[in-house]
Every structure is written in structure tokens, then in C-alpha cells.
Design a protein around this motif. Structure first.
Motif, PDB file in Angstrom:
ATOM      1  N   UNK A 148      -9.559  -7.548   5.281  1.00 36.56           N
ATOM      2  CA  UNK A 148      -9.824  -7.055   3.945  1.00 36.56           C
ATOM      3  C   UNK A 148      -9.005  -5.509   3.818  1.00 36.56           C
ATOM      4  N   UNK A 149      -8.903  -4.900   4.919  1.00 37.74           N
ATOM      5  CA  UNK A 149      -8.281  -3.948   4.909  1.00 37.74           C
ATOM      6  C   UNK A 149      -6.640  -4.184   4.400  1.00 37.74           C
ATOM      7  N   UNK A 150      -6.013  -4.933   5.256  1.00 37.28           N
ATOM      8  CA  UNK A 150      -4.663  -5.458   4.995  1.00 37.28           C
ATOM      9  C   UNK A 150      -4.651  -6.061   3.652  1.00 37.28           C
ATOM     10  N   UNK A 151      -5.485  -6.655   2.815  1.00 38.03           N
ATOM     11  CA  UNK A 151      -5.604  -7.324   1.445  1.00 38.03           C
ATOM     12  C   UNK A 151      -5.522  -6.152   0.851  1.00 38.03           C
ATOM     13  N   UNK A 152      -5.758  -5.016   1.065  1.00 33.76           N
ATOM     14  CA  UNK A 152      -5.685  -3.863   0.097  1.00 33.76           C
ATOM     15  C   UNK A 152      -4.342  -3.450  -0.226  1.00 33.76           C
ATOM     16  N   UNK A 153      -3.333  -3.744   0.832  1.00 32.38           N
ATOM     17  CA  UNK A 153      -2.221  -3.106   0.919  1.00 32.38           C
ATOM     18  C   UNK A 153      -1.554  -3.738   0.016  1.00 32.38           C
ATOM     19  N   UNK A 154      -0.162  -2.921  -0.811  1.00 30.24           N
ATOM     20  CA  UNK A 154       0.643  -3.674  -1.451  1.00 30.24           C
ATOM     21  C   UNK A 154       1.613  -4.673  -0.381  1.00 30.24           C
ATOM     22  N   UNK A 155       2.024  -5.592  -1.413  1.00 30.81           N
ATOM     23  CA  UNK A 155       2.778  -6.817  -0.749  1.00 30.81           C
ATOM     24  C   UNK A 155       4.023  -6.014   0.037  1.00 30.81           C
ATOM     25  N   UNK A 156       4.494  -5.017  -0.757  1.00 33.41           N
ATOM     26  CA  UNK A 156       5.634  -4.240  -0.145  1.00 33.41           C
ATOM     27  C   UNK A 156       5.425  -3.309   1.003  1.00 33.41           C
ATOM     28  N   UNK A 157       4.418  -3.030   1.369  1.00 32.90           N
ATOM     29  CA  UNK A 157       3.993  -2.224   2.207  1.00 32.90           C
ATOM     30  C   UNK A 157       3.987  -2.498   3.592  1.00 32.90           C
ATOM     31  N   UNK A 216       2.609 -14.496   6.010  1.00 32.33           N
ATOM     32  CA  UNK A 216       2.040 -15.147   4.767  1.00 32.33           C
ATOM     33  C   UNK A 216       2.511 -14.248   3.542  1.00 32.33           C
ATOM     34  N   UNK A 217       3.311 -13.019   4.039  1.00 34.61           N
ATOM     35  CA  UNK A 217       3.872 -12.309   2.983  1.00 34.61           C
ATOM     36  C   UNK A 217       2.931 -11.163   2.305  1.00 34.61           C
ATOM     37  N   UNK A 218       1.735 -11.040   2.917  1.00 32.80           N
ATOM     38  CA  UNK A 218       0.830 -10.376   2.473  1.00 32.80           C
ATOM     39  C   UNK A 218       1.106  -8.740   2.461  1.00 32.80           C
ATOM     40  N   UNK A 219       1.644  -8.447   3.436  1.00 25.55           N
ATOM     41  CA  UNK A 219       2.293  -7.134   3.505  1.00 25.55           C
ATOM     42  C   UNK A 219       3.859  -7.460   4.098  1.00 25.55           C
ATOM     43  N   UNK A 220       4.738  -6.633   3.925  1.00 28.23           N
ATOM     44  CA  UNK A 220       6.201  -6.540   4.097  1.00 28.23           C
ATOM     45  C   UNK A 220       6.693  -6.603   5.524  1.00 28.23           C
ATOM     46  N   UNK A 221       5.805  -5.671   6.364  1.00 26.27           N
ATOM     47  CA  UNK A 221       6.223  -5.378   7.673  1.00 26.27           C
ATOM     48  C   UNK A 221       5.448  -4.584   8.500  1.00 26.27           C
ATOM     49  N   UNK A 222       5.751  -4.471   9.873  1.00 25.92           N
ATOM     50  CA  UNK A 222       4.967  -3.550  10.471  1.00 25.92           C
ATOM     51  C   UNK A 222       5.735  -3.161  11.801  1.00 25.92           C
ATOM     52  N   UNK A 223       5.504  -2.047  12.204  1.00 21.43           N
ATOM     53  CA  UNK A 223       6.057  -1.419  13.643  1.00 21.43           C
ATOM     54  C   UNK A 223       4.807  -1.352  14.540  1.00 21.43           C
ATOM     55  N   UNK A 224       4.637  -1.813  15.522  1.00 21.75           N
ATOM     56  CA  UNK A 224       3.688  -1.885  16.597  1.00 21.75           C
ATOM     57  C   UNK A 224       3.900  -1.309  17.953  1.00 21.75           C
ATOM     58  N   UNK A 225       3.362  -0.359  18.205  1.00 21.96           N
ATOM     59  CA  UNK A 225       3.652   0.116  19.742  1.00 21.96           C
ATOM     60  C   UNK A 225       2.356  -0.100  20.768  1.00 21.96           C
TER      61      UNK A 225
END
Length: 315
Positions: free
Chosen positions: A218-227, A249-258
């Protein structure tokens, strides 16, 4: 009194000895300190290292009830880490065992990696490196600038606030959501507003019953597709399967995860290992030469305070 340092603290012994001497001072004559040079997660070995000690020093090695129950002399568990969800704190409280942490030692290091991951994602640094090394070009590697974008900070404690200041230095607007609003000049909004309006979401909350899984489908779905999502906090805050799906699936643009819901090494089957537009690092945000020295000093200052009858950084 025996102090067992059951895993290495990533500081050269000569430096560590100086830190211990400076922190404990005259109390050194009343203690013996046993150091173990290799990290272990084997419970039987942890028990063997800890069972005779009044004070046990750990980093992020899991220290569950099954180990604590076999340490009858334990009076203090000194955690050389910020997070303490790897310790059965409830058991310690029930048995009058003081638990301290080293909050603050990695504030700068973690904030810097948050920005580093963001730059790596938004400028395609990893795929650009790969392309250059394999005869490729910049084709398909156009990035985006941070200046003028909005960063949403979730959790404005020390690390979140430091990250916000670094984002502002890049010309970003910063909005924030936090359980505790601080007089830090940031614009606070509701959680959903921050998730919806931000070009970058950076997570800086501890793992609690309320925050576990707080970033899901749900929360990821709130984000911009470019976020872009950045997580240098704790792994279980995010449903990483849902995150991988949002990335693929392109719902968000990217992630940096540690951080992940397990400690690296990650299996090949782990959802984020092959997720698109993702930079992942092996829980390294806290690990700099400077932060390790800060951590050791805080750790043995905590022990000195306990020996003096006035414990600090108690969790």
C-alpha cells in the motif's frame, strides 16, 4: 568482575586498549577483560564465551533468551550497536540485566551512505561502471538531478536529521514524518502526504511493533513512479518482497538498500538481489574507521558509567 567481549569491535587492539584505559581508568584494576577475535552466531559458543561474565560486550550478533538463560552472573549487556532488536531485552529487564547501546556512533556514517546510495541510484553509477568496463557507452544510463527534488524523511532522529541536512546541501526540499516532531526547521506532514509528495523516501526509524512492515504494497503504491526508496535503517521496516515487485513492475523508479530482514550474505533467491534499478550494500552503513573508534569509546564509557552505579544509554 569479568568483561567478555564476545565479538571483535573492528578496532586494532592497540587502539582499543588505549580507549579502554582512558574510559575505565582506575576501574581497570577491578576487572578482567577477555577478547574473542572471531565472530560467531553459534549459541553454544556464545554461552561458553559469556557464562562466567558479569558484563558481556556484543555488536550485532544475536543474543536471544536461550543464551541469556545460561549466563547466571550477567549484570550488563553492553551492545556496541545502535539497534538492539537482536537482543531479548524483555528477558534482561525481567532479570535486572542492564542493556546499553551505542546510539550516535554511526550518525555521520549512516547519513553519508544514505546520500551515497541515492547518488548511485539516480546517476546509475553501478551500471555505468559495468558498461565502461565491458566496452559499453552511456546509452540508456541517463540519470536525474537531486537539485529541486523533494526528499521525504521518515523518522527525524539524529540520523534522519543529518540526512536531511545533506539533502538540503544538494538543493533538495525536505519534508518529514516522525512520531516526535522536533524544532529542526523541517516541514512536517502526514505519513501519506510524505509518501505521496516525495521524489525520494529515506527511512530512519527503529524496528518496533509499530514500524515493522510499515512500508508495504500500500505504501509503495502511494509513491510516485519516478520515486526512489532509500533504507539504511532496519530491514524489517520494509516488506522487501513487495519492494522487489514494485521495482520490477515499474511502480517506483529505484531503491538503495543497506538493510534486510536477514543479515548478509543473502541467498541468490532473495527478492532484492535481482530487482531492477536497485543498489544493495551488505549492512555497511555504520562501518567506517571513524565510527568504529567512536563506537568503542561509547561502549566502554557505558561500562564505566555502569561500574560507577550510574548507567548511561540504557535501553
Amino acid at each position: 568482575m569479568k568483561i567478555a567481549v564476545v565479538e571483535p569491535l573492528a578496532v586494532e587492539k592497540a587502539q582499543l586498549d588505549k580507549i579502554i584505559s582512558a574510559s575505565l581508568g582506575s576501574s581497570l584494576k577491578d576487572v578482567t577483560i577477555e577478547h574473542f577475535a572471531e565472530r560467531t552466531t553459534d549459541e553454544a559458543e556464545l554461552i561458553a564465551r559469556s557464562k562466567d561474565a558479569e558484563i558481556v560486550v556484543i555488536g550485532n550478533v544475536p543474543f536471544p533468551r536461550s543464551v541469556l538463560e545460561k549466563c547466571p552472573r550477567l549484570k550488563m549487556l553492553a551492545v556496541a550497536f545502535t539497534g538492539f532488536d537482536h537482543v531479548d531485552v524483555e528477558y534482561c529487564h525481567e532479570h535486572d540485566i542492564v542493556v546499553s547501546n551505542c546510539s550516535g556512533y554511526a550518525t555521520v556514517a549512516t547519513a553519508e551512505l544514505a546520500i551515497g546510495l541515492l547518488l548511485a541510484v539516480c546517476r546509475n553509477i553501478v551500471p555505468s561502471d559495468n558498461a565502461t568496463r565491458t566496452g559499453g557507452t552511456k546509452a540508456g544510463l541517463e540519470g536525474f538531478e537531486l537539485s529541486g527534488k523533494t526528499m521525504g524523511i521518515i523518522g527525524t532522529g539524529a540520523i534522519g536529521s543529518h540526512t536531511a541536512r545533506r539533502a538540503q546541501a544538494f538543493g533538495m526540499k525536505v519534508i518529514a514524518f516522525s512520531r516526535t516532531k522536533r524544532d529542526n526547521g523541517l516541514e512536517y506532514k502526514s505519513f501519506d502526504e510524505v509518501m505521496t509528495e516525495s521524489d525520494v523516501i529515506s527511512l530512519h526509524v527503529p524496528v518496533t511493533a509499530e514500524t515493522r512492515g510499515m512500508i508495504g504494497a500500500r505504501e509503495l503504491g502511494l509513491m510516485k513512479k519516478s520515486a526512489v526508496l532509500i533504507n539504511v535503517a532496519r530491514g524489517p521496516i520494509v516488506d522487501n518482497t513487495a519492494l522487489a515487485d514494485a521495482l520490477n513492475t515499474g511502480k517506483i523508479a529505484g531503491a538503495g538498500i543497506d538493510v534486510f530482514d536477514m543479515e548478509p550474505p543473502l541467498p541468490d533467491s532473495y527478492s532484492l538481489v535481482k530487482a531492477k534499478n536497485t543498489v544493495i550494500t551488505p549492512h555497511v552503513a555504520y562501518a567506517t574507521a571513524e565510527s568504529m573508534l567512536k563506537r568503542a569509546k561509547i561502549e566502554f564509557d557505558n561500562i564505566k558509567a555502569f561500574l560507577d552505579g550510574a548507567p548511561t544509554n540504557v535501553v
